[in-house]
Scaffold this active site. Structure first.
Site, PDB file in Angstrom:
ATOM      1  N   ASP A  14      49.092  44.165  45.462  1.00 34.46           N
ATOM      2  CA  ASP A  14      49.121  43.652  44.342  1.00 34.46           C
ATOM      3  C   ASP A  14      51.011  43.380  44.234  1.00 34.46           C
ATOM      4  O   ASP A  14      51.088  43.118  43.107  1.00 34.46           O
ATOM      5  CB  ASP A  14      48.918  44.391  42.956  1.00 34.46           C
TER       6      ASP A  14
ATOM      7  N   GLU B  26      40.973  37.438  38.079  1.00 35.91           N
ATOM      8  CA  GLU B  26      42.106  38.068  38.410  1.00 35.91           C
ATOM      9  C   GLU B  26      43.497  37.484  38.839  1.00 35.91           C
ATOM     10  O   GLU B  26      43.279  36.906  39.492  1.00 35.91           O
ATOM     11  CB  GLU B  26      41.908  39.850  38.424  1.00 35.91           C
TER      12      GLU B  26
END
Ligand code: FUB
Length: 342
Positions: free
Chosen positions: A32, A242
């Site tokens: 991420d 997301e």
């Protein structure tokens, strides 16, 4: 500082022009990656993946991360420095479990680290922590940001200085449980299962001048097709899942995100930070591993995409961050990237 004493040069990512991207660090697992240029260097704010021995499920319980390590690089193919622990879950007073994908921002001499973590009732909220240094250590505010929920904060500062947070994620990210405006504890574990209705939207909230609060109730980030129709819940190849990110290129606003269960990174373009955003296409084909999550940043006149895969471990929850150059057509269209082809 405590963390800077532990700075280590984690790896040398020097690669020849034709080589496939390599993991930026290999002594810890990272995912991420939110990349920013601060003081002429690239700082990367990733999740720090660990094997906590938690069984895998659709809500992502096996992503049981407990701290953040901040990375920096002087150049794209240069050495990567791991600045040690920048924030630990034990120093976030309201946190329960699962420290997921963070982001960072800078304003007036202060750096801000935004992070999602489940509170003690197992509801994801967004927190913020501050530091005078981009590499931390960061000190968490005592309470979550009021009005925040779900996961994957991405903080974008527009050219006029106004900052906004984009956020949200379905399934384990709990966004579907907020569809009525309040948290439904026994709500769906995945999405709303309404394939013919508009898909759940990511959220945007303007940040306050002190960067510590929302300045408005979060609004929907509307994504429409080229006929102006909202993308539908059943459109799993294109709908928001997301990992949202915002960048601005030639006065257009590029909202990019992951489609989750179909594993694409895609983007949509609008004329304002609030959108609506018109779906354009794929940025990156699926990577090895289930999750896909990225950031896009300009550095020394070139554009780069930071992302992760599971090359080092072969395990969904133990990921490694990578970077590759992003190319565009003259009209701003992003050329799709195959992460395993040069
Ligand atoms: O790292 C945990 C979660 O996995 C992130 O919040 C999502 O974006 C996905 O990458």
């Amino acid at each position: 500082t405590e963390s800077n004493e532990k700075d280590t040069v984690a790896s040398d990512t020097t690669a020849s022009a034709n080589a496939l991207p390599k993991p930026l660090v290999s002594d810890i697992y990272t995912a991420d990656p939110s990349a920013h240029v601060f003081n002429g260097k690239i700082y990367i704010y990733p999740s720090h993946d660990i094997d906590a021995g938690v069984k895998e499920d659709d809500e992502g319980a096996h992503f049981a991360m407990q701290d953040y390590h901040i990375l920096s690089m002087d150049s794209i193919n240069g050495k990567v420095t791991d600045h040690g622990v920048g924030l630990d879950i034990k120093n976030i007073p309201w946190a329960g479990r699962q420290l997921w994908a963070p982001d960072a921002a800078y304003k007036n001499g202060m750096y801000y680290l935004y992070f999602p973590v489940k509170d003690k009732s197992d509801v994801f909220r967004m927190g913020v922590a501050t530091s005078k240094s981009p590499s931390g250590p960061f000190k968490a505010e005592p309470t979550p940001i009021a009005g925040s929920y779900s996961i994957d904060p991405a903080v974008f500062t527009d050219t006029d200085g106004q900052a906004y947070m984009y956020f949200g994620g379905i399934w384990g990210g709990q966004l579907q449980r907020w569809a009525t405006g309040k948290y439904e504890k026994n709500g769906s574990k995945t999405d709303l299962g309404t394939d013919k209705a508009p898909a759940l939207s990511a959220k945007i909230a303007r940040l306050s001048k002190d960067m510590l609060h929302f300045d408005e109730v979060a609004k929907d980030v509307k994504i429409i097709d080229k006929n102006g129709k909202p993308l539908l819940g059943g459109d799993h190849d294109r709908r928001f899942f997301e990992g949202g990110w915002m960048h601005k290129y030639k006065d257009k606003y590029y909202f990019s995100y992951s489609t989750g269960d179909t594993h694409w990174l895609v983007y949509a373009v609008g004329n304002s930070p609030y959108g609506p955003f018109t779906y354009q296409g794929v940025i990156m084909k699926p990577v090895k591993g289930w999750t896909t999550h990225h950031s896009i940043v300009e550095f020394k006149g070139k554009w780069y995409i930071f992302y992760h895969d599971t090359e080092l471990s072969g395990k969904t929850h133990l990921r490694n961050v990578k970077v590759t150059e992003l190319h565009r057509e003259a009209d701003g269209t992003i050329e799709p990237i195959d992460p395993y082809s040069t």
